[in-house]
Design a protein around this motif. Structure first.
Motif, PDB file in Angstrom:
ATOM      1  N   SER A  42       0.875  -1.165   0.000  1.00 45.64           N
ATOM      2  CA  SER A  42       0.000   0.000   0.000  1.00 45.64           C
ATOM      3  C   SER A  42       0.913   1.215   0.000  1.00 45.64           C
ATOM      4  O   SER A  42       2.110   1.107   0.311  1.00 45.64           O
ATOM      5  N   LEU A  43       0.390   2.366  -0.332  1.00 47.41           N
ATOM      6  CA  LEU A  43       1.226   3.576  -0.324  1.00 47.41           C
ATOM      7  C   LEU A  43       1.768   3.848   1.072  1.00 47.41           C
ATOM      8  O   LEU A  43       2.910   4.278   1.230  1.00 47.41           O
ATOM      9  N   SER A  44       0.956   3.600   2.102  1.00 50.19           N
ATOM     10  CA  SER A  44       1.411   3.815   3.477  1.00 50.19           C
ATOM     11  C   SER A  44       2.566   2.882   3.822  1.00 50.19           C
ATOM     12  O   SER A  44       3.555   3.291   4.443  1.00 50.19           O
ATOM     13  N   LYS A  45       2.444   1.618   3.411  1.00 46.71           N
ATOM     14  CA  LYS A  45       3.486   0.625   3.693  1.00 46.71           C
ATOM     15  C   LYS A  45       4.787   0.985   2.983  1.00 46.71           C
ATOM     16  O   LYS A  45       5.867   0.930   3.573  1.00 46.71           O
ATOM     17  N   ILE A  46       4.669   1.366   1.698  1.00 43.66           N
ATOM     18  CA  ILE A  46       5.863   1.740   0.935  1.00 43.66           C
ATOM     19  C   ILE A  46       6.483   3.007   1.522  1.00 43.66           C
ATOM     20  O   ILE A  46       7.701   3.111   1.688  1.00 43.66           O
ATOM     21  N   GLY A  47       5.637   3.981   1.861  1.00 40.39           N
ATOM     22  CA  GLY A  47       6.134   5.229   2.427  1.00 40.39           C
ATOM     23  C   GLY A  47       6.905   5.018   3.718  1.00 40.39           C
ATOM     24  O   GLY A  47       7.921   5.678   3.957  1.00 40.39           O
ATOM     25  N   SER A  48       6.445   4.066   4.567  1.00 39.25           N
ATOM     26  CA  SER A  48       7.126   3.815   5.836  1.00 39.25           C
ATOM     27  C   SER A  48       8.543   3.279   5.620  1.00 39.25           C
ATOM     28  O   SER A  48       9.431   3.494   6.438  1.00 39.25           O
ATOM     29  N   GLN A  49       8.762   2.587   4.479  1.00 42.59           N
ATOM     30  CA  GLN A  49      10.094   2.059   4.181  1.00 42.59           C
ATOM     31  C   GLN A  49      11.081   3.174   3.829  1.00 42.59           C
ATOM     32  O   GLN A  49      12.284   3.009   3.945  1.00 42.59           O
ATOM     33  N   TYR A  50      10.538   4.296   3.376  1.00 42.57           N
ATOM     34  CA  TYR A  50      11.383   5.418   2.954  1.00 42.57           C
ATOM     35  C   TYR A  50      11.221   6.644   3.858  1.00 42.57           C
ATOM     36  O   TYR A  50      11.753   7.710   3.570  1.00 42.57           O
ATOM     37  N   GLY A  51      10.457   6.493   4.954  1.00 41.78           N
ATOM     38  CA  GLY A  51      10.312   7.576   5.914  1.00 41.78           C
ATOM     39  C   GLY A  51       9.494   8.750   5.407  1.00 41.78           C
ATOM     40  O   GLY A  51       9.716   9.896   5.815  1.00 41.78           O
ATOM     41  N   VAL A  52       8.537   8.484   4.512  1.00 42.65           N
ATOM     42  CA  VAL A  52       7.683   9.554   3.977  1.00 42.65           C
ATOM     43  C   VAL A  52       6.224   9.132   4.098  1.00 42.65           C
ATOM     44  O   VAL A  52       5.910   7.961   4.287  1.00 42.65           O
ATOM     45  N   SER A  53       5.313  10.103   3.991  1.00 44.70           N
ATOM     46  CA  SER A  53       3.892   9.815   4.065  1.00 44.70           C
ATOM     47  C   SER A  53       3.365   9.352   2.713  1.00 44.70           C
ATOM     48  O   SER A  53       4.009   9.544   1.679  1.00 44.70           O
ATOM     49  N   TYR A  54       2.175   8.741   2.750  1.00 47.30           N
ATOM     50  CA  TYR A  54       1.587   8.307   1.479  1.00 47.30           C
ATOM     51  C   TYR A  54       1.211   9.504   0.611  1.00 47.30           C
ATOM     52  O   TYR A  54       1.231   9.428  -0.615  1.00 47.30           O
ATOM     53  N   GLN A  55       0.906  10.651   1.290  1.00 43.21           N
ATOM     54  CA  GLN A  55       0.589  11.862   0.521  1.00 43.21           C
ATOM     55  C   GLN A  55       1.802  12.332  -0.293  1.00 43.21           C
ATOM     56  O   GLN A  55       1.659  12.789  -1.421  1.00 43.21           O
TER      57      GLN A  55
END
Length: 206
Positions: A42-55
């Protein structure tokens, strides 16, 4: 003699400038990457891997919705965050507390309709980038690793509240406190309060 010195200094400065240019070019290239969407992402899951928000991911990729498909390429303008930590508990607690005051709804799993205890857990963990299937409180208890010394972000379980067996689950906040969706809505409570203490069963980790 003076001309030779000037020439050598000029050569050194030119070399230094070239080295700096290569260095910054390497940094810029390293900070940009492409991520291929996998099953369960999910965008949230991917974002957490890179330290950024899904937005932020939506902005980088000109996305108008959070829907993504397997095999889709996403532009990532940030380095991969170290995965040495077991889970992003700070982000998880922040997301959990953002729902304070949301009403209780049996079977609810999102802020707009309200939460029940297990729907709340599912929502918070998934939005913190921790992929979690919807389960009942008993379902979470059966699949969680039981721990005696809880850490912030672990689950805390209770029995025989409105039915026999495991019937309520919350998120441990530290200092003997938890946050959960109960009859009064999403709220913070003391685990050793008179009510919760007599129903306390144990802690678990996803």
């Amino acid at each position: 003699m003076k001309k030779n010195k000037k020439y050598r200094w000029g050569l050194k400065l030119a070399t230094l400038a070239l080295s700096s240019s290569v260095l910054f070019s390497t940094i810029d290239t390293a900070s940009a990457a492409t991520y291929t969407v996998k099953s369960g992402d999910s965008l949230s899951k991917i974002g957490s891997q890179y330290g950024v928000s899904y937005q932020t991911l939506m902005k980088w990729n000109n996305l108008s919705t959070t829907s993504i498909r397997i095999g889709q390429k996403l532009n990532i303008n940030a380095p991969l965050v170290s995965t040495s930590k077991p889970k992003p508990t700070t982000n998880l607690v922040q997301i959990a507390k953002r729902q304070l005051g949301v009403k209780y709804t049996f079977g609810g799993s999102k802020p707009s309709t309200g939460f029940d205890c297990s729907g709340y857990i599912t929502y918070v963990f998934n939005n913190a980038g921790i992929s979690t299937a919807r389960k009942s409180a008993a379902g979470f208890y059966n699949t969680a690793k039981k721990v005696k010394s809880p850490q912030v972000g672990d689950l805390v379980f209770f029995s025989n509240t409105y039915k026999a067996g495991i019937s309520h689950v919350g998120i441990y906040l530290g200092n003997n406190q938890m946050i959960s969706a109960s009859d009064s809505g999403v709220s913070i409570a003391k685990i050793n309060s008179s009510y919760w203490k007599k129903h306390f069963t144990g802690y678990g980790r996803i």
